[in-house]
Design a protein around this motif. Structure first.
Motif, PDB file in Angstrom:
ATOM      1  N   LEU A   1      44.179  57.953  40.196  1.00 57.80           N
ATOM      2  CA  LEU A   1      43.344  56.999  39.779  1.00 57.80           C
ATOM      3  C   LEU A   1      43.853  56.096  38.456  1.00 57.80           C
ATOM      4  CD1 LEU A   1      40.133  59.000  40.121  1.00 57.80           C
ATOM      5  CD2 LEU A   1      40.884  56.915  41.495  1.00 57.80           C
ATOM      6  N   GLU A   2      45.172  55.847  38.600  1.00 59.65           N
ATOM      7  CA  GLU A   2      45.781  55.202  37.423  1.00 59.65           C
ATOM      8  C   GLU A   2      45.173  53.703  37.243  1.00 59.65           C
ATOM      9  OE1 GLU A   2      48.211  53.880  40.762  1.00 59.65           O
ATOM     10  OE2 GLU A   2      47.342  55.654  40.203  1.00 59.65           O
ATOM     11  N   ILE A   3      44.758  53.268  38.669  1.00 64.10           N
ATOM     12  CA  ILE A   3      44.143  51.794  38.338  1.00 64.10           C
ATOM     13  C   ILE A   3      42.725  52.022  38.431  1.00 64.10           C
ATOM     14  CG2 ILE A   3      43.980  49.464  39.498  1.00 64.10           C
ATOM     15  CD1 ILE A   3      46.807  49.522  40.265  1.00 64.10           C
ATOM     16  N   ARG A   4      42.094  51.534  37.524  1.00 65.22           N
ATOM     17  CA  ARG A   4      40.334  51.682  37.516  1.00 65.22           C
ATOM     18  C   ARG A   4      39.757  50.440  38.587  1.00 65.22           C
ATOM     19  NH1 ARG A   4      38.269  55.492  34.316  1.00 65.22           N
ATOM     20  NH2 ARG A   4      36.214  54.410  34.192  1.00 65.22           N
ATOM     21  N   GLU A   5      40.173  49.534  38.150  1.00 70.22           N
ATOM     22  CA  GLU A   5      39.665  48.390  38.601  1.00 70.22           C
ATOM     23  C   GLU A   5      40.675  47.278  39.445  1.00 70.22           C
ATOM     24  OE1 GLU A   5      36.259  47.421  35.286  1.00 70.22           O
ATOM     25  OE2 GLU A   5      37.737  45.779  35.710  1.00 70.22           O
ATOM     26  N   PHE A   6      40.268  46.927  40.578  1.00 66.88           N
ATOM     27  CA  PHE A   6      40.999  45.900  41.489  1.00 66.88           C
ATOM     28  C   PHE A   6      40.385  44.805  41.783  1.00 66.88           C
ATOM     29  CE2 PHE A   6      44.088  44.754  44.720  1.00 66.88           C
ATOM     30  CZ  PHE A   6      45.355  44.792  44.047  1.00 66.88           C
ATOM     31  N   VAL A   7      41.116  43.308  41.754  1.00 73.04           N
ATOM     32  CA  VAL A   7      40.186  42.311  42.117  1.00 73.04           C
ATOM     33  C   VAL A   7      41.003  41.580  43.295  1.00 73.04           C
ATOM     34  CG1 VAL A   7      39.877  40.045  41.162  1.00 73.04           C
ATOM     35  CG2 VAL A   7      39.561  42.005  39.800  1.00 73.04           C
ATOM     36  N   LEU A   8      40.008  41.211  44.206  1.00 72.21           N
ATOM     37  CA  LEU A   8      40.366  40.067  45.258  1.00 72.21           C
ATOM     38  C   LEU A   8      39.677  38.819  44.999  1.00 72.21           C
ATOM     39  CD1 LEU A   8      40.271  42.604  48.317  1.00 72.21           C
ATOM     40  CD2 LEU A   8      42.241  41.961  47.156  1.00 72.21           C
ATOM     41  N   SER A   9      40.238  37.752  44.629  1.00 75.48           N
ATOM     42  CA  SER A   9      39.576  36.562  44.259  1.00 75.48           C
ATOM     43  C   SER A   9      40.638  35.252  44.677  1.00 75.48           C
ATOM     44  CB  SER A   9      39.573  36.452  42.870  1.00 75.48           C
ATOM     45  OG  SER A   9      38.633  35.363  42.235  1.00 75.48           O
ATOM     46  N   ASP A  10      39.495  34.437  45.309  1.00 81.94           N
ATOM     47  CA  ASP A  10      40.210  33.134  45.824  1.00 81.94           C
ATOM     48  C   ASP A  10      41.143  33.287  46.862  1.00 81.94           C
ATOM     49  OD1 ASP A  10      38.783  31.342  43.816  1.00 81.94           O
ATOM     50  OD2 ASP A  10      39.545  32.609  42.606  1.00 81.94           O
ATOM     51  N   LEU A  11      40.826  33.861  47.913  1.00 76.29           N
ATOM     52  CA  LEU A  11      41.779  34.156  49.131  1.00 76.29           C
ATOM     53  C   LEU A  11      41.220  33.364  50.323  1.00 76.29           C
ATOM     54  CD1 LEU A  11      42.235  38.016  48.666  1.00 76.29           C
ATOM     55  CD2 LEU A  11      43.550  36.111  47.445  1.00 76.29           C
ATOM     56  N   THR A  12      42.089  32.815  50.951  1.00 73.98           N
ATOM     57  CA  THR A  12      41.912  32.327  52.270  1.00 73.98           C
ATOM     58  C   THR A  12      42.678  32.473  53.620  1.00 73.98           C
ATOM     59  OG1 THR A  12      41.070  30.206  50.816  1.00 73.98           O
ATOM     60  CG2 THR A  12      41.376  29.981  53.322  1.00 73.98           C
ATOM     61  N   ASN A  13      42.169  32.994  54.455  1.00 79.50           N
ATOM     62  CA  ASN A  13      43.211  33.162  55.739  1.00 79.50           C
ATOM     63  C   ASN A  13      44.052  34.372  55.228  1.00 79.50           C
ATOM     64  OD1 ASN A  13      41.980  31.378  57.298  1.00 79.50           O
ATOM     65  ND2 ASN A  13      43.342  29.700  56.207  1.00 79.50           N
ATOM     66  N   CYS A  14      43.760  35.233  54.658  1.00 83.42           N
ATOM     67  CA  CYS A  14      44.663  36.533  54.285  1.00 83.42           C
ATOM     68  C   CYS A  14      44.283  37.738  54.923  1.00 83.42           C
ATOM     69  CB  CYS A  14      44.551  36.585  52.749  1.00 83.42           C
ATOM     70  SG  CYS A  14      45.305  35.220  51.791  1.00 83.42           S
TER      71      CYS A  14
END
Length: 331
Positions: free
Chosen positions: A186-199
């Motif tokens: 759990l070394e990464i607490r938060e993760f972001v997916l933002s402004d993605l198209t056709n991915c």
């Protein structure tokens, strides 16, 4: 991980509630039949009647878009706002009638509305090139390190989002890409997916919190999230997610395959469908157990629509028919 709950195990209290809901649905149906001749009622219970009004409204909007390009006036704000409001009314029309429309018609209508929005943006950029008109009332916030000049020029009101996209690790501003990430511990607490198209996004392993914001026509597969998943402004996407809490705002025409400890929450969303979690990768069973998400609670089918306060089923979401569900995805 079971794909369904045992209907025969329903307790007597739940059975009584179910019977009461059936009575209410029957009474509602009779009430609709008695008022069916009221021409001012926007709810038709007839696919053909809906399609006729939808098509007429669509053609009227397209005509207005053409006219504003051919005879632009010095200050087109009023015309653009009227067209924007007309598209919003068309979205409302679909939402109000989606409970009886065939799934194909709902998806086709949502695609038409999406195309109209894109055309409106295109027309706006031509008649108002220095100040892009925004169909939505919410700002498109980005991390300061990735902000673009054009986003800074948009004079939009403060966001109503329940969360803020910070400079946490994540995938941002991508198109037509396959994006993968594997978490260890759990070394990464938060993760972001933002402004993605056709991915296509594949996230393996465990982490604490996932933010998903402004995503279109994407497929997103995620291992267990031990805290919350918060989703906002998504359209035409497929999500396979496991988390303790899942909140969904402003989603349109999306399918969600979920494993969750609490009931999923939707707000300002319609045309969304739900099914059981369908994801596999080496080690996922261990990850699910460590995140206390291994057991299927059946909550994927118990969705709370915070903007539908009536006793009857919300028309904004539905259960995915078994013959339309995806097979288990291996990543």
């Amino acid at each position: 991980m079971n794909d369904h709950t045992d209907e025969n195990s329903t307790d007597p209290t739940t059975q009584r509630k179910h019977a009461a809901m059936i009575d209410r649905l029957s009474n509602l149906h009779q009430a609709r039949l008695s008022t069916k001749t009221n021409s001012k009622d926007p709810t038709f219970e007839s696919t053909q009647s809906f399609l006729t009004l939808f098509t007429n409204s669509k053609q009227s909007i397209e005509s207005s878009l053409t006219q504003i390009q051919q005879t632009p006036n010095p200050d087109p704000n009023s015309d653009l706002e009227k067209i924007s409001n007309s598209i919003s009314d068309l979205e409302k029309l679909v939402a109000e009638n989606s409970y009886f429309l065939p799934p194909y018609e709902v998806r086709s209508s949502l695609k038409t509305i999406s195309d109209l929005k894109q055309t409106l943006d295109s027309v706006t950029s031509k008649v108002k090139p220095r100040k892009k008109f925004s169909f939505k009332n919410k700002p498109a916030k980005k991390p300061e390190s990735e902000s673009k000049p054009e986003s800074e020029s948009k004079p939009e009101p403060e966001s109503q989002s329940n969360y803020k996209i910070t400079d946490s690790p994540g995938f941002r501003g991508k198109e037509n890409a396959i994006l993968t990430k594997e978490f260890t511990g759990l070394e990464i607490r938060e993760f972001v997916l933002s402004d993605l198209t056709n991915c296509e996004v594949k996230l393996k392993g465990c982490f604490r919190t996932l933010f998903i914001n402004r995503v279109q026509n994407c497929k997103i597969y995620v291992g267990p999230v031990s805290g919350s998943i918060l989703i906002e402004e998504v359209e035409g996407c497929l999500f396979v997610l496991a988390s303790h809490q899942i909140r969904i705002h402003d989603a349109k025409g999306c399918d969600f395959y979920l494993q969750c400890r609490s009931r999923p929450i939707i707000e300002r969303s319609f045309g969304v469908r739900f099914g059981p979690y369908r994801l596999y990768y080496d080690g996922i069973e261990t990850d699910l157990k460590e995140s206390n998400l291994y057991d299927d609670t059946g909550n994927w089918a118990n969705v709370d629509d915070f903007q539908w306060l009536r006793a009857v089923q919300s028309p904004n979401w539905s259960i995915l028919p078994e013959n339309e569900r995806i097979d288990t995805i291996k990543i």
